[in-house]
Scaffold this motif. Structure first.
Motif, PDB file in Angstrom:
ATOM      1  N   GLY A 127       0.267  -6.271  -0.259  1.00 57.42           N
ATOM      2  CA  GLY A 127       0.837  -6.598  -1.557  1.00 57.42           C
ATOM      3  C   GLY A 127      -0.144  -7.310  -2.462  1.00 57.42           C
ATOM      4  N   VAL A 128       0.340  -7.771  -3.601  1.00 51.78           N
ATOM      5  CA  VAL A 128      -0.483  -8.483  -4.582  1.00 51.78           C
ATOM      6  C   VAL A 128      -1.218  -9.639  -3.903  1.00 51.78           C
ATOM      7  CG1 VAL A 128      -0.424  -9.917  -6.652  1.00 51.78           C
ATOM      8  CG2 VAL A 128       1.007  -7.876  -6.508  1.00 51.78           C
ATOM      9  N   GLY A 129      -2.541  -9.710  -4.119  1.00 55.51           N
ATOM     10  CA  GLY A 129      -3.340 -10.790  -3.560  1.00 55.51           C
ATOM     11  C   GLY A 129      -3.878 -10.528  -2.179  1.00 55.51           C
ATOM     12  N   ALA A 130      -3.524  -9.393  -1.562  1.00 57.14           N
ATOM     13  CA  ALA A 130      -4.005  -9.081  -0.219  1.00 57.14           C
ATOM     14  C   ALA A 130      -5.369  -8.399  -0.292  1.00 57.14           C
ATOM     15  CB  ALA A 130      -3.011  -8.185   0.509  1.00 57.14           C
ATOM     16  N   LEU A 131      -6.161  -8.571   0.751  1.00 55.17           N
ATOM     17  CA  LEU A 131      -7.482  -7.945   0.827  1.00 55.17           C
ATOM     18  C   LEU A 131      -7.364  -6.611   1.538  1.00 55.17           C
ATOM     19  CD1 LEU A 131      -9.665 -11.030   1.810  1.00 55.17           C
ATOM     20  CD2 LEU A 131      -9.245 -10.101  -0.446  1.00 55.17           C
ATOM     21  N   ILE A 132      -8.151  -5.665   1.051  1.00 48.48           N
ATOM     22  CA  ILE A 132      -8.111  -4.324   1.612  1.00 48.48           C
ATOM     23  C   ILE A 132      -9.517  -3.742   1.597  1.00 48.48           C
ATOM     24  CG2 ILE A 132      -7.466  -3.422  -0.668  1.00 48.48           C
ATOM     25  CD1 ILE A 132      -6.050  -1.131   0.704  1.00 48.48           C
ATOM     26  N   ALA A 133      -9.910  -3.097   2.689  1.00 51.96           N
ATOM     27  CA  ALA A 133     -11.229  -2.472   2.792  1.00 51.96           C
ATOM     28  C   ALA A 133     -11.101  -0.989   2.491  1.00 51.96           C
ATOM     29  CB  ALA A 133     -11.804  -2.681   4.181  1.00 51.96           C
ATOM     30  N   VAL A 134     -11.936  -0.501   1.578  1.00 56.16           N
ATOM     31  CA  VAL A 134     -11.982   0.913   1.234  1.00 56.16           C
ATOM     32  C   VAL A 134     -13.428   1.372   1.378  1.00 56.16           C
ATOM     33  CG1 VAL A 134     -11.547   2.659  -0.520  1.00 56.16           C
ATOM     34  CG2 VAL A 134     -10.072   0.650  -0.381  1.00 56.16           C
ATOM     35  N   ASP A 135     -13.667   2.251   2.346  1.00 52.18           N
ATOM     36  CA  ASP A 135     -15.023   2.700   2.661  1.00 52.18           C
ATOM     37  C   ASP A 135     -15.907   1.484   2.957  1.00 52.18           C
ATOM     38  OD1 ASP A 135     -14.228   5.346   2.335  1.00 52.18           O
ATOM     39  OD2 ASP A 135     -14.653   5.315   0.198  1.00 52.18           O
ATOM     40  N   ASP A 136     -17.006   1.330   2.197  1.00 54.50           N
ATOM     41  CA  ASP A 136     -17.947   0.250   2.477  1.00 54.50           C
ATOM     42  C   ASP A 136     -17.787  -0.915   1.507  1.00 54.50           C
ATOM     43  OD1 ASP A 136     -18.801   1.589   0.274  1.00 54.50           O
ATOM     44  OD2 ASP A 136     -20.860   1.927   0.959  1.00 54.50           O
ATOM     45  N   ARG A 137     -16.635  -1.011   0.859  1.00 52.38           N
ATOM     46  CA  ARG A 137     -16.395  -2.120  -0.062  1.00 52.38           C
ATOM     47  C   ARG A 137     -15.094  -2.833   0.295  1.00 52.38           C
ATOM     48  NH1 ARG A 137     -17.923   0.058  -6.148  1.00 52.38           N
ATOM     49  NH2 ARG A 137     -19.572   1.506  -5.529  1.00 52.38           N
ATOM     50  N   SER A 138     -14.948  -3.993  -0.285  1.00 51.79           N
ATOM     51  CA  SER A 138     -13.736  -4.789  -0.070  1.00 51.79           C
ATOM     52  C   SER A 138     -13.103  -5.088  -1.419  1.00 51.79           C
ATOM     53  CB  SER A 138     -14.077  -6.096   0.652  1.00 51.79           C
ATOM     54  OG  SER A 138     -12.933  -6.909   0.786  1.00 51.79           O
ATOM     55  N   TYR A 139     -11.770  -5.052  -1.472  1.00 52.85           N
ATOM     56  CA  TYR A 139     -11.049  -5.246  -2.722  1.00 52.85           C
ATOM     57  C   TYR A 139      -9.866  -6.188  -2.498  1.00 52.85           C
ATOM     58  CZ  TYR A 139     -13.604  -1.058  -4.155  1.00 52.85           C
ATOM     59  OH  TYR A 139     -14.592  -0.145  -4.441  1.00 52.85           O
ATOM     60  N   ILE A 140      -9.333  -6.671  -3.599  1.00 55.81           N
ATOM     61  CA  ILE A 140      -8.107  -7.461  -3.578  1.00 55.81           C
ATOM     62  C   ILE A 140      -7.097  -6.774  -4.491  1.00 55.81           C
ATOM     63  CG2 ILE A 140      -8.773  -9.003  -5.495  1.00 55.81           C
ATOM     64  CD1 ILE A 140      -7.481 -11.292  -3.840  1.00 55.81           C
ATOM     65  N   VAL A 141      -5.858  -6.683  -4.054  1.00 52.04           N
ATOM     66  CA  VAL A 141      -4.828  -5.989  -4.824  1.00 52.04           C
ATOM     67  C   VAL A 141      -4.492  -6.821  -6.067  1.00 52.04           C
ATOM     68  CG1 VAL A 141      -2.484  -5.047  -4.802  1.00 52.04           C
ATOM     69  CG2 VAL A 141      -3.902  -4.930  -2.745  1.00 52.04           C
ATOM     70  N   SER A 142      -4.533  -6.180  -7.214  1.00 47.73           N
ATOM     71  CA  SER A 142      -4.391  -6.865  -8.492  1.00 47.73           C
ATOM     72  C   SER A 142      -2.943  -7.247  -8.787  1.00 47.73           C
ATOM     73  CB  SER A 142      -4.933  -5.975  -9.610  1.00 47.73           C
ATOM     74  OG  SER A 142      -4.993  -6.666 -10.825  1.00 47.73           O
ATOM     75  N   GLY A 143      -2.759  -8.111  -9.798  1.00 46.13           N
ATOM     76  CA  GLY A 143      -1.451  -8.631 -10.164  1.00 46.13           C
ATOM     77  C   GLY A 143      -0.519  -7.593 -10.760  1.00 46.13           C
ATOM     78  N   LEU A 144       0.756  -7.935 -10.808  1.00 52.61           N
ATOM     79  CA  LEU A 144       1.776  -6.989 -11.277  1.00 52.61           C
ATOM     80  C   LEU A 144       1.551  -6.561 -12.720  1.00 52.61           C
ATOM     81  CD1 LEU A 144       5.064  -8.522  -9.817  1.00 52.61           C
ATOM     82  CD2 LEU A 144       3.646  -6.703  -8.855  1.00 52.61           C
ATOM     83  N   ASP A 145       0.939  -7.431 -13.537  1.00 54.04           N
ATOM     84  CA  ASP A 145       0.759  -7.070 -14.943  1.00 54.04           C
ATOM     85  C   ASP A 145      -0.264  -5.962 -15.128  1.00 54.04           C
ATOM     86  OD1 ASP A 145      -1.030  -8.879 -13.970  1.00 54.04           O
ATOM     87  OD2 ASP A 145      -0.774 -10.350 -15.566  1.00 54.04           O
ATOM     88  N   THR A 146      -0.965  -5.557 -14.068  1.00 53.72           N
ATOM     89  CA  THR A 146      -1.899  -4.433 -14.163  1.00 53.72           C
ATOM     90  C   THR A 146      -1.336  -3.175 -13.510  1.00 53.72           C
ATOM     91  OG1 THR A 146      -3.048  -4.879 -12.063  1.00 53.72           O
ATOM     92  CG2 THR A 146      -3.814  -6.060 -14.030  1.00 53.72           C
ATOM     93  N   TRP A 147      -0.198  -3.294 -12.840  1.00 51.48           N
ATOM     94  CA  TRP A 147       0.384  -2.135 -12.168  1.00 51.48           C
ATOM     95  C   TRP A 147       0.978  -1.184 -13.201  1.00 51.48           C
ATOM     96  CZ3 TRP A 147       3.282  -3.133  -6.957  1.00 51.48           C
ATOM     97  CH2 TRP A 147       2.447  -3.849  -6.104  1.00 51.48           C
TER      98      TRP A 147
END
Length: 592
Positions: free
Chosen positions: A11-31
């Protein structure tokens, strides 16, 4: 990712790995939130309880646009396994769409470590400060370039060494200590990268803690759920959901009811239905009354989830059942039809078959570092959006289940026995120590809600789920518990409510027929009386997270995390079947 995972795992604020990078799930106002494409969910009781106008399904990715749930790169610091350089990703100057070092053409690796605090803030690990605050700074150095190396001498953090071009170096040994960063003068910066730049909350007084990027402690969801029960589960209210805001606004503006009746007739909501405009208007007024009464009056009222007003309303409806349920209704609950002459199993007061149910699960907030209090305390949550968003992400699941209540007279007599009182008091004291350690506000939560009744209901739900997974063919992960516990309630609902195909096999309600329930309960208690880990399991004085279990382990009572409301704590099978030294501790001992 599946939509349900954006509520429970990513969910929002969680970390997720995609291929060789790392991301954080953005806030609801960007969904992506396009009402024209549908996706709105409604559950009036839960909406008003959480103070939102509606819920929305997490948006699905739509190739080739890829405009579903937005993510942001995090952490910012990367390292190169070839040249060992450690710096922000942008400093590598890599080409767009690639993540390789321009010097040695090796794939970059996102930082293994981040820092976070209990208030939900998260930031890159302060490598520069860690190296230079642990050593005497070299003021003569003109620049400071960091490298990350692993000596390979040991598997510990002592082998992970950060070196600076100013000749200073430090290993990461001790970085995971509770006050390791605070002792070096490193404070939480209040960063909220999931909401973008400029959303920091300076002045956070929580201690920053070092975490591994993939640690489960980096994100704990705070979810809330409710069953759709009459009248809100009726077909009429389902038709009203999308139109209510218009009719409600008209009444607020002083529009005459006769005009609102015409609005209802012209809205199309009653097309191909048996309902009249007058009935629809009565439903509008019913919804307006709910809006006023459904919000919790205080944090204390919203605290212990199995006893809060939402559960009390569900308990009454499950206990009484439904006299008539229309084809389009979301809720149907009736007593067992077969074996009407047979009583329920000893110790059970009432059994109800829930042939249809709908549950809405919403992500309210999240925490980091410390898991939220499993009994639903006053854990503060991080914001899901930077701006004013009047909705929350949610999923709806449909299923079936069995509801049962315990014999109140037998239960009250059992609760006076010394055995269950002593065992419950042990866990209650430990839970209160955990609450004190977390700084729980005692004005909101005066004490732990753990009682013999709560342990009994919770453990009974677990052994029944285990037994039914063997008897009915359902995997245990496809079944869930829902507890109803207070001085006037002693019930549990075991149900299938999953978006997976395993939740639609049918047959759970058959487990509630008196003859079959008696057989499966007898078998479940027989299994609970002996564990392959006994005698250590039954004699255990502490087990589980924060020592909040007694006689409970994965060989006898524990379930998949998705099936349990409290993350597999507050369990004790001795409460069901007694101990070799004191059989009377068990509620079901002496049954006939």
């Amino acid at each position: 990712m599946r939509r349900t995972q954006l509520i429970s795992t990513y969910g929002v604020g969680a970390l997720i790995a995609v291929d060789d990078r790392s991301y954080i799930v953005s806030g609801l106002d960007t969904w992506k939130n396009d009402a024209r494409r549908g996706g709105a969910l409604y559950e009036p009781r839960l909406q008003y309880w959480l103070g939102v106008s509606y819920f929305r399904l997490p948006p699905a990715d739509e190739p080739p646009a890829g405009d579903g749930v937005r993510i942001r790169m995090f952490p910012r610091w990367y390292s190169c396994p070839g040249c060992k350089v450690l710096q922000p990703w942008k400093a590598f100057g890599t080409q767009e769409g690639k993540s390789v070092c321009r010097l040695c053409d090796r794939a970059l690796v996102p930082s293994r470590f981040v820092i976070a605090c209990e208030n939900g803030h998260i930031d890159d690990f302060p490598y520069f400060a860690w190296v230079h605050k642990k050593t005497v700074p070299d003021t003569s150095a003109s620049e400071h370039n960091l490298t990350l190396e692993s000596t390979g001498r040991t598997a510990s953090l002592r082998s992970v060494v950060i070196r600076c071009s100013c000749q200073k170096e430090a290993s990461l040994q001790g970085a995971f200590g509770k006050r390791a960063l605070r002792n070096l003068g490193i404070e939480c910066g209040g960063r909220r990268p999931w909401l973008g730049f400029g959303t920091e909350q300076p002045g956070c007084d929580a201690d920053p803690r070092t975490l591994q990027r993939g640690s489960s402690a980096a994100w704990f969801p705070i979810t809330r759920s409710a069953l759709s029960i009459p009248p809100w589960s009726d077909s009429l209210h389902q038709r009203l959901h999308e139109h209510f805001a218009v009719f409600d606004g008209a009444l607020d503006d002083g529009v005459a009811e006769s005009a609102v009746l015409n609005m209802i007739k012209n809205s199309g909501m009653l097309q191909d239905s048996r309902f009249t405009a007058e009935e629809a208007l009565a439903a509008v007024h019913e919804r307006r009354e709910l809006r006023v009464s459904a919000r919790p009056d205080s944090d204390a009222e919203a605290g212990f989830e199995p006893a809060n007003p939402l559960r009390q309303e569900e308990y009454r409806q499950l206990f009484d059942g439904t006299a008539n349920a229309g084809r389009g209704d979301d809720f149907e609950c009736v007593p067992p039809e077969r074996d009407r002459g047979l009583p329920p199993p000893p110790g059970v007061q009432r059994v109800m078959l829930v042939k249809r149910l709908r549950e809405v699960r919403a992500l309210q907030s999240f925490t980091r570092v410390e898991m939220p209090d499993p009994t639903g305390g006053d854990t503060p949550g991080a914001a899901l959006s930077a701006g004013g968003v009047d909705w929350l992400p949610a999923v709806e699941v449909s299923g079936e289940g069995v509801f049962l209540t315990l014999d109140q007279r037998r239960l009250q007599e059992w609760e006076r026995r010394s055995g269950p009182v002593h065992r419950a008091s042990v866990l209650k004291e430990r839970h209160e120590l955990v609450l004190a350690r977390r700084g729980t506000d005692t004005r909101v939560r005066p004490s732990s809600p753990v009682t013999p009744r709560y342990l009994l209901l919770h453990t009974l739900a677990h052994v029944l789920i285990d037994e039914w997974s063997l008897d009915s063919g359902y995997p245990a992960a496809a079944l869930r518990e829902r507890l109803y516990m207070s001085d006037s309630m002693a019930g549990l609902l075991i149900y299938t409510a999953t978006s997976d195909s395993a939740g639609s096999l049918g047959g759970v309600v058959a487990q509630g027929e008196h003859r079959r329930l008696s057989r499966t309960l007898e078998s479940a208690l027989a299994r609970a009386s002996w564990c392959s880990q006994d005698p250590p399991c039954m004699e255990a004085e502490a087990s589980g997270v924060d020592a909040l279990n007694l006689a409970a382990c994965y060989a006898c009572v524990l379930l998949p995390e998705t099936s349990c409301e409290t993350n597999n704590v507050f369990l004790d099978r001795a409460i069901l079947v007694g101990t070799p030294d004191d059989p009377g501790t068990g509620f079901f001992q002496g049954r006939s």
